[in-house]
Motif scaffolding. Structure first.
Motif, PDB file in Angstrom:
ATOM      1  N   ALA A 383       0.856  -1.193   0.000  1.00  0.00           N
ATOM      2  CA  ALA A 383       0.000   0.000   0.000  1.00  0.00           C
ATOM      3  C   ALA A 383       0.886   1.235   0.000  1.00  0.00           C
ATOM      4  O   ALA A 383       1.912   1.279   0.680  1.00  0.00           O
ATOM      5  CB  ALA A 383      -0.911   0.002   1.224  1.00  0.00           C
ATOM      6  N   HIS A 411      -0.846  -4.377   3.295  1.00  0.00           N
ATOM      7  CA  HIS A 411      -2.281  -4.640   3.277  1.00  0.00           C
ATOM      8  C   HIS A 411      -2.619  -5.704   4.320  1.00  0.00           C
ATOM      9  O   HIS A 411      -1.827  -6.594   4.613  1.00  0.00           O
ATOM     10  CB  HIS A 411      -2.719  -5.127   1.891  1.00  0.00           C
ATOM     11  CG  HIS A 411      -2.701  -4.061   0.838  1.00  0.00           C
ATOM     12  ND1 HIS A 411      -3.490  -2.933   0.913  1.00  0.00           N
ATOM     13  CD2 HIS A 411      -1.997  -3.953  -0.315  1.00  0.00           C
ATOM     14  CE1 HIS A 411      -3.272  -2.182  -0.159  1.00  0.00           C
ATOM     15  NE2 HIS A 411      -2.372  -2.764  -0.910  1.00  0.00           N
ATOM     16  N   GLY A 414      -1.981  -3.477   8.103  1.00  0.00           N
ATOM     17  CA  GLY A 414      -1.842  -2.036   8.293  1.00  0.00           C
ATOM     18  C   GLY A 414      -0.509  -1.639   8.873  1.00  0.00           C
ATOM     19  O   GLY A 414      -0.305  -0.499   9.310  1.00  0.00           O
ATOM     20  N   ASN A 468      -3.502   5.330   4.641  1.00  0.00           N
ATOM     21  CA  ASN A 468      -4.551   4.596   5.339  1.00  0.00           C
ATOM     22  C   ASN A 468      -5.765   4.370   4.437  1.00  0.00           C
ATOM     23  O   ASN A 468      -6.375   3.306   4.445  1.00  0.00           O
ATOM     24  CB  ASN A 468      -4.965   5.345   6.605  1.00  0.00           C
ATOM     25  CG  ASN A 468      -5.797   4.481   7.533  1.00  0.00           C
ATOM     26  OD1 ASN A 468      -5.261   3.623   8.232  1.00  0.00           O
ATOM     27  ND2 ASN A 468      -7.110   4.691   7.531  1.00  0.00           N
ATOM     28  N   LEU A 471      -5.158   1.430   2.151  1.00  0.00           N
ATOM     29  CA  LEU A 471      -4.981   0.100   2.732  1.00  0.00           C
ATOM     30  C   LEU A 471      -6.239  -0.740   2.554  1.00  0.00           C
ATOM     31  O   LEU A 471      -7.356  -0.238   2.696  1.00  0.00           O
ATOM     32  CB  LEU A 471      -4.670   0.211   4.223  1.00  0.00           C
ATOM     33  CG  LEU A 471      -3.221   0.513   4.614  1.00  0.00           C
ATOM     34  CD1 LEU A 471      -3.148   0.873   6.087  1.00  0.00           C
ATOM     35  CD2 LEU A 471      -2.320  -0.680   4.319  1.00  0.00           C
TER      36      LEU A 471
END
Length: 488
Positions: A383, A411, A414, A468, A471
């Motif tokens: 990500a 991914h 996080g 974020n 993700l």
């Protein structure tokens, strides 16, 4: 020859060697530190500190020239090259003096001067005066500049970072080869001090960046200030009188140009100082560059029979991460394990952190983008979040609103994985991110930290929010600072 029998012999009294000595001496009083060249560490004498002194002078000149952007008129800016270099050398010598003072606190009986080489796995010959028999040995011999043979045509006008810091003044022109850390730092500094400059690369790489978007942003930004061609076509290097004559294909026009320069600065890499140690007598397994294979957690060198034994390697000599803080940490690990051998402890390795003191600054934290792609199995496994500094509030206030940061996460979990950063004062943001990575923080946890306004770190918050949102896990945090608007 004098015969010395010791518990631990350390070859090299640079950052790694000194760190190793102080740690090893906690285990034994029978530790000898061997140095074959000048004392004072690469960082203090020809690396980190004198380069930052030159950069500081260049920054002062640049700020004075650009003050009109704030409505401040300062008149013509005159650079006194002799005064600049006098201060660089004066302060450099002060830093070197501090290292020498520390060295003098090591008892004379524990120091040897002379070039060391292996006679057998446990025996070192030092110069032509001493044979040292050691239970364990640490190789901490550092590295030196290297360049392609075509540069030799420049003769005594071929210089490295070592030579620059002995200049009594500044030249009119320099051709820099190698847009890596050393080339970019010194090249931009010389340009800002009034030196006519062109910078050439070969592979297309620029600084430490692996992410094409960050690299391209840096490329475009630097080229607004001075000429950089990371994938240059240099056709010929010649010497004509006191000048170096370079024929190359100009990047934009494709036209073949021939220009004269006072010096050719080779910043094309460094090679480990292991080629004169007679390692063939040490029984070690070597890679294709002649560097011992080693365990990065114990820093033990591998033997030819695939076992790991009593010889250790630390710092720039192993070429893993040629940075001062890494050399210092590796010296401690090697010194501790050499002292307690055959007992061993796996040393803690901090997350990778590298900073380039250009303007804008360049920094990397953790693994690079290409390394993450390879390790995680493809681009779709990483990500990415990004933020530009073009419209970042604090950066606009400072008139330093150029740059791009790209952050990476995994991914599913996080987990924050790393970053490539190009922008103002990235030395500070890089540290924040390194600490977050060291603590294994997730992206959501990082966003939840306090953020002051207006600061450059708000650009980092924007990048974290973007990361974020990209993700593949749970609802994304997409709130924005309504009062500040975009680019906060």
């Amino acid at each position: 020859m004098e015969q010395r029998d010791v518990d631990i012999a350390i070859i090299g009294a640079g950052t790694a060697g000194l760190s190793a000595w102080h740690t090893a001496s906690k285990h034994s009083e029978s530790v000898v530190l061997i140095e074959g060249g000048e004392h004072g560490t690469t960082c203090a004498r020809v690396g980190c500190m004198p380069s930052k002194l030159l950069i500081a002078a260049a920054e002062a000149a640049h700020q004075a020239r650009t003050a009109a952007g704030f409505g401040i008129r300062v008149g013509d800016v005159e650079v006194d090259g002799q005064a600049v270099m006098a201060r660089v050398k004066q302060q450099r010598d002060r830093f070197v003096g501090g290292v020498l003072d520390s060295l003098q606190r090591i008892p004379e009986a524990n120091r040897l001067q002379g070039h060391a080489r292996f006679e057998d796995p446990h025996t070192l010959l030092v110069g032509d005066h001493t044979r040292v028999q050691a239970r364990t040995i640490i190789i901490a011999t550092g590295s030196r500049a290297t360049w392609p043979s075509m540069f030799d045509a420049a003769g005594d006008r071929l210089v490295t970072n070592v030579d620059i810091f002995e200049w009594s003044g500044l030249p009119e022109s320099v051709a820099v080869f190698g847009p890596g850390v050393i080339g970019l730092e010194l090249g931009q500094a010389l340009h800002r001090l009034g030196v006519r400059l062109r910078m050439f690369g070969v592979s297309g790489s620029l600084g430490p960046f692996q992410d094409d978007k960050v690299r391209d942003t840096a490329d475009a930004t630097f080229n607004e200030e001075f000429y950089v061609d990371p994938g240059a076509r240099v056709e010929k290097i010649e010497r004509d009188g006191d000048a170096v004559v370079i024929t190359f294909v100009e990047r934009e026009s494709g036209e073949t140009l021939t220009e004269r320069f006072d010096y050719l600065l080779a910043a094309t890499g460094r090679r480990p100082n292991v080629d004169r140690l007679d390692l063939e007598n040490a029984g070690l397994a070597l890679d294709d560059k002649g560097v011992p294979h080693f365990n990065r957690f114990t820093l033990q060198c591998q033997n030819t029979d695939a076992s790991f034994g009593h010889i250790f390697i630390a710092g720039d000599a192993n070429q893993e991460l040629p940075l001062l803080h890494e050399a210092n940490g590796e010296g401690r690990i090697a010194g501790d394990n050499a002292g307690r051998f055959p007992e061993l402890r796996a040393g803690r390795r901090n997350v990778p952190l590298a900073i380039v003191f250009t303007d804008p600054q360049m920094a990397t934290v953790g693994e690079g983008y290409a390394e993450l792609e390879k390790r995680l199995g493809g681009r779709d496994q990483v990500a990415v979040g990004e933020a530009s500094f073009d419209n970042q509030g604090r950066a606009v206030v400072l008139r330093r609103n150029r740059g791009l940061m790209r952050l990476y996460a995994e991914h599913g979990s996080g987990q924050f994985l790393g970053a490539e950063l190009f922008g103002p004062q990235m030395e500070h943001i890089a540290h924040l991110l390194a600490w977050a990575l060291e603590q294994k923080l997730g992206v959501a946890e990082m966003i939840a930290m306090p953020w002051y306004h207006p600061v450059l770190e708000e650009g980092l918050r924007s990048a974290l929010r973007d990361l974020n949102a990209n993700l593949r896990l749970g609802p994304a945090i997409t709130d924005r600072c309504m009062e500040c608007g975009p680019g906060d």
